[in-house]
Scaffold this active site. Sequence first.
Site, PDB file in Angstrom:
ATOM      1  N   PRO A  96       0.793  -1.222   0.000  1.00 43.77           N
ATOM      2  CA  PRO A  96       0.000   0.000   0.000  1.00 43.77           C
ATOM      3  C   PRO A  96       0.830   1.279   0.000  1.00 43.77           C
ATOM      4  CG  PRO A  96      -0.127  -1.117   2.125  1.00 43.77           C
ATOM      5  CD  PRO A  96       0.539  -2.061   1.170  1.00 43.77           C
ATOM      6  N   ASN A  97       0.292   2.248  -0.709  1.00 42.14           N
ATOM      7  CA  ASN A  97       0.841   3.609  -0.811  1.00 42.14           C
ATOM      8  C   ASN A  97       2.102   3.712  -1.653  1.00 42.14           C
ATOM      9  OD1 ASN A  97      -1.204   4.798   0.902  1.00 42.14           O
ATOM     10  ND2 ASN A  97      -0.206   3.718   2.585  1.00 42.14           N
ATOM     11  N   ARG A 140       5.044  10.980  -2.465  1.00 41.44           N
ATOM     12  CA  ARG A 140       4.803  10.666  -1.058  1.00 41.44           C
ATOM     13  C   ARG A 140       6.055  10.918  -0.217  1.00 41.44           C
ATOM     14  NH1 ARG A 140       4.735   4.483   1.164  1.00 41.44           N
ATOM     15  NH2 ARG A 140       4.110   5.015   3.278  1.00 41.44           N
ATOM     16  N   TYR A 177      11.174   8.914   1.122  1.00 39.53           N
ATOM     17  CA  TYR A 177      11.113   7.865   0.090  1.00 39.53           C
ATOM     18  C   TYR A 177      11.755   8.256  -1.238  1.00 39.53           C
ATOM     19  CZ  TYR A 177       7.881   5.748   3.398  1.00 39.53           C
ATOM     20  OH  TYR A 177       7.331   5.203   4.532  1.00 39.53           O
ATOM     21  N   ASN A 230       8.091  -5.540  -1.072  1.00 36.20           N
ATOM     22  CA  ASN A 230       8.047  -4.394  -0.167  1.00 36.20           C
ATOM     23  C   ASN A 230       6.585  -4.268   0.254  1.00 36.20           C
ATOM     24  OD1 ASN A 230       7.920  -2.037   1.214  1.00 36.20           O
ATOM     25  ND2 ASN A 230       9.054  -0.805  -0.275  1.00 36.20           N
ATOM     26  N   ALA A 282       3.162  -0.688   4.723  1.00 37.84           N
ATOM     27  CA  ALA A 282       2.742  -0.739   6.129  1.00 37.84           C
ATOM     28  C   ALA A 282       2.269  -2.127   6.562  1.00 37.84           C
ATOM     29  CB  ALA A 282       1.643   0.293   6.367  1.00 37.84           C
ATOM     30  N   ASP A 323       2.172 -15.608   6.757  1.00 40.17           N
ATOM     31  CA  ASP A 323       1.755 -17.004   6.597  1.00 40.17           C
ATOM     32  C   ASP A 323       1.826 -17.436   5.134  1.00 40.17           C
ATOM     33  OD1 ASP A 323       1.382 -17.231   9.291  1.00 40.17           O
ATOM     34  OD2 ASP A 323      -0.811 -17.197   9.235  1.00 40.17           O
ATOM     35  N   GLU A 334      12.862  -9.255   1.378  1.00 45.11           N
ATOM     36  CA  GLU A 334      12.021  -8.145   1.843  1.00 45.11           C
ATOM     37  C   GLU A 334      12.824  -6.858   1.650  1.00 45.11           C
ATOM     38  OE1 GLU A 334      10.977  -8.664   5.981  1.00 45.11           O
ATOM     39  OE2 GLU A 334      10.352  -6.573   6.187  1.00 45.11           O
ATOM     40  N   HIS A 337      12.863  -2.565   1.894  1.00 46.87           N
ATOM     41  CA  HIS A 337      12.272  -1.287   2.331  1.00 46.87           C
ATOM     42  C   HIS A 337      13.148  -0.157   1.826  1.00 46.87           C
ATOM     43  CE1 HIS A 337       9.375  -3.298   4.808  1.00 46.87           C
ATOM     44  NE2 HIS A 337      10.353  -4.077   5.247  1.00 46.87           N
ATOM     45  N   ARG A 361      13.252   4.785  12.264  1.00 47.44           N
ATOM     46  CA  ARG A 361      12.000   5.539  12.221  1.00 47.44           C
ATOM     47  C   ARG A 361      11.176   5.276  13.482  1.00 47.44           C
ATOM     48  NH1 ARG A 361       9.303   4.955   6.582  1.00 47.44           N
ATOM     49  NH2 ARG A 361       8.173   6.746   7.447  1.00 47.44           N
TER      50      ARG A 361
END
Length: 149
Positions: free
Chosen positions: A9-10, A17, A22, A73, A76, A86, A97, A99, A106
Amino acid sequence: MKVEIINGPNLNLLGKRQPAIYGHETLADVEADCRRLAAELRLELRFHQSNREYEIIDWIHEARETAGALVINPGAFTHTSVAIRDALAVLEAPVIEVHLSNIHRREPFRHTSMLAGAVTGQILGLGPAGYLLALRALAQMVQPAVAVA
Ligand code: DQA
Protein backbone atom coordinates in the site's frame (compact mmCIF):
# COMPACT_ATOMS: atom_id res chain seq x y z
CA MET A 1 13.86 -17.75 -14.05
CA LYS A 2 10.67 -15.90 -13.18
CA VAL A 3 10.78 -13.31 -10.40
CA GLU A 4 7.81 -11.54 -8.86
CA ILE A 5 8.22 -8.07 -7.35
CA ILE A 6 5.30 -7.20 -5.10
CA ASN A 7 4.71 -3.71 -3.68
CA GLY A 8 2.19 -2.95 -0.96
CA PRO A 9 0.00 0.00 0.00
CA ASN A 10 0.84 3.61 -0.81
CA LEU A 11 3.85 2.67 -2.91
CA ASN A 12 1.84 3.76 -5.96
CA LEU A 13 2.44 7.30 -4.64
CA LEU A 14 6.24 7.06 -4.72
CA GLY A 15 7.77 10.29 -5.96
CA LYS A 16 4.91 12.33 -4.46
CA ARG A 17 4.80 10.67 -1.06
CA GLN A 18 7.10 12.13 1.65
CA PRO A 19 10.06 12.54 -0.74
CA ALA A 20 12.39 13.38 2.13
CA ILE A 21 11.89 9.76 3.28
CA TYR A 22 11.11 7.87 0.09
CA GLY A 23 12.90 9.93 -2.57
CA HIS A 24 11.78 11.41 -5.88
CA GLU A 25 11.69 8.30 -8.07
CA THR A 26 8.24 7.07 -8.98
CA LEU A 27 7.23 3.41 -8.86
CA ALA A 28 7.28 3.46 -12.68
CA ASP A 29 10.95 4.58 -12.51
CA VAL A 30 11.70 1.75 -10.07
CA GLU A 31 9.96 -0.73 -12.34
CA ALA A 32 11.89 0.49 -15.41
CA ASP A 33 15.22 0.12 -13.56
CA CYS A 34 14.23 -3.38 -12.39
CA ARG A 35 13.21 -4.39 -15.93
CA ARG A 36 16.55 -3.19 -17.35
CA LEU A 37 18.52 -5.20 -14.80
CA ALA A 38 16.25 -8.24 -15.11
CA ALA A 39 16.92 -8.35 -18.86
CA GLU A 40 20.66 -8.24 -18.16
CA LEU A 41 20.36 -11.06 -15.60
CA ARG A 42 17.97 -13.01 -17.84
CA LEU A 43 15.17 -12.90 -15.30
CA GLU A 44 11.55 -12.80 -16.37
CA LEU A 45 9.91 -10.12 -14.25
CA ARG A 46 6.38 -9.54 -13.03
CA PHE A 47 5.97 -6.25 -11.16
CA HIS A 48 2.88 -5.59 -9.04
CA GLN A 49 1.51 -3.00 -6.65
CA SER A 50 -1.66 -3.15 -4.60
CA ASN A 51 -3.26 -1.33 -1.71
CA ARG A 52 -5.24 -4.49 -0.85
CA GLU A 53 -3.86 -7.18 1.45
CA TYR A 54 -5.84 -10.02 -0.17
CA GLU A 55 -4.44 -9.21 -3.61
CA ILE A 56 -0.87 -9.40 -2.28
CA ILE A 57 -1.67 -12.75 -0.67
CA ASP A 58 -3.14 -14.05 -3.95
CA TRP A 59 0.03 -13.03 -5.85
CA ILE A 60 2.18 -14.86 -3.28
CA HIS A 61 0.01 -17.97 -3.70
CA GLU A 62 0.38 -17.75 -7.50
CA ALA A 63 4.16 -17.40 -7.08
CA ARG A 64 4.21 -20.89 -5.53
CA GLU A 65 3.40 -22.28 -8.95
CA THR A 66 5.15 -19.82 -11.22
CA ALA A 67 8.07 -17.97 -9.64
CA GLY A 68 11.62 -19.01 -8.82
CA ALA A 69 12.08 -16.05 -6.50
CA LEU A 70 10.21 -13.13 -4.97
CA VAL A 71 10.95 -9.55 -3.87
CA ILE A 72 8.42 -7.88 -1.60
CA ASN A 73 8.05 -4.39 -0.17
CA PRO A 74 4.84 -4.84 1.82
CA GLY A 75 4.64 -1.15 2.88
CA ALA A 76 2.74 -0.74 6.13
CA PHE A 77 1.54 -4.37 6.00
CA THR A 78 5.12 -5.19 7.06
CA HIS A 79 4.22 -4.21 10.58
CA THR A 80 0.74 -5.73 10.82
CA SER A 81 0.17 -8.65 8.50
CA VAL A 82 0.34 -12.13 9.95
CA ALA A 83 -1.60 -13.20 6.84
CA ILE A 84 1.18 -12.09 4.44
CA ARG A 85 3.78 -13.77 6.65
CA ASP A 86 1.76 -17.00 6.60
CA ALA A 87 1.52 -16.84 2.79
CA LEU A 88 5.30 -16.34 2.50
CA ALA A 89 6.00 -19.18 4.91
CA VAL A 90 4.50 -21.63 2.40
CA LEU A 91 6.86 -20.55 -0.42
CA GLU A 92 9.91 -22.65 -1.13
CA ALA A 93 11.50 -20.04 -3.41
CA PRO A 94 13.86 -17.43 -1.90
CA VAL A 95 12.20 -14.18 -0.81
CA ILE A 96 13.84 -10.80 -0.18
CA GLU A 97 12.02 -8.14 1.84
CA VAL A 98 12.92 -4.65 0.64
CA HIS A 99 12.27 -1.29 2.33
CA LEU A 100 13.24 2.02 0.79
CA SER A 101 13.72 3.57 4.22
CA ASN A 102 15.61 2.18 7.19
CA ILE A 103 12.61 1.13 9.28
CA HIS A 104 14.82 0.85 12.40
CA ARG A 105 15.68 4.58 12.30
CA ARG A 106 12.00 5.54 12.22
CA GLU A 107 9.02 5.41 14.60
CA PRO A 108 9.06 2.46 17.03
CA PHE A 109 5.95 0.91 15.42
CA ARG A 110 8.01 0.40 12.24
CA HIS A 111 10.81 -1.48 14.00
CA THR A 112 9.03 -4.82 13.86
CA SER A 113 8.57 -6.73 10.63
CA MET A 114 5.96 -9.47 10.82
CA LEU A 115 7.63 -10.98 7.76
CA ALA A 116 11.20 -11.12 9.00
CA GLY A 117 11.00 -14.74 10.19
CA ALA A 118 9.55 -15.92 6.87
CA VAL A 119 11.97 -14.32 4.37
CA THR A 120 15.42 -15.28 3.13
CA GLY A 121 16.85 -11.79 3.71
CA GLN A 122 16.08 -8.10 4.09
CA ILE A 123 17.45 -4.95 2.41
CA LEU A 124 16.66 -1.68 4.18
CA GLY A 125 17.35 2.00 3.84
CA LEU A 126 19.07 2.01 0.44
CA GLY A 127 16.20 3.56 -1.53
CA PRO A 128 15.32 2.11 -4.95
CA ALA A 129 18.79 0.52 -5.19
CA GLY A 130 17.46 -2.04 -2.70
CA TYR A 131 15.26 -3.58 -5.40
CA LEU A 132 18.21 -3.91 -7.79
CA LEU A 133 20.42 -5.44 -5.10
CA ALA A 134 17.63 -7.90 -4.30
CA LEU A 135 17.43 -8.97 -7.96
CA ARG A 136 21.20 -9.42 -8.13
CA ALA A 137 21.20 -11.47 -4.92
CA LEU A 138 18.36 -13.70 -6.11
CA ALA A 139 19.97 -14.23 -9.52
CA GLN A 140 23.20 -15.18 -7.76
CA MET A 141 21.32 -17.66 -5.53
CA VAL A 142 19.17 -19.27 -8.16
CA GLN A 143 21.18 -19.05 -11.41
CA PRO A 144 24.79 -18.25 -10.42
CA ALA A 145 26.29 -18.99 -13.84
CA VAL A 146 24.24 -16.23 -15.54
CA ALA A 147 24.56 -13.72 -12.68
CA VAL A 148 28.34 -13.84 -12.71
CA ALA A 149 28.71 -13.64 -16.51
C1 DQA B 1 8.30 1.06 3.66
C2 DQA B 1 8.38 1.29 5.17
C3 DQA B 1 7.03 1.11 5.84
O1 DQA B 1 7.12 1.35 7.23
C4 DQA B 1 6.02 2.08 5.26
O2 DQA B 1 4.74 1.85 5.82
C5 DQA B 1 5.96 2.02 3.78
C6 DQA B 1 7.21 1.93 3.03
C7 DQA B 1 9.62 1.41 2.95
O3 DQA B 1 9.77 1.01 1.80
O4 DQA B 1 10.48 2.08 3.53
O5 DQA B 1 4.89 2.15 3.16
O6 DQA B 1 8.02 -0.31 3.41
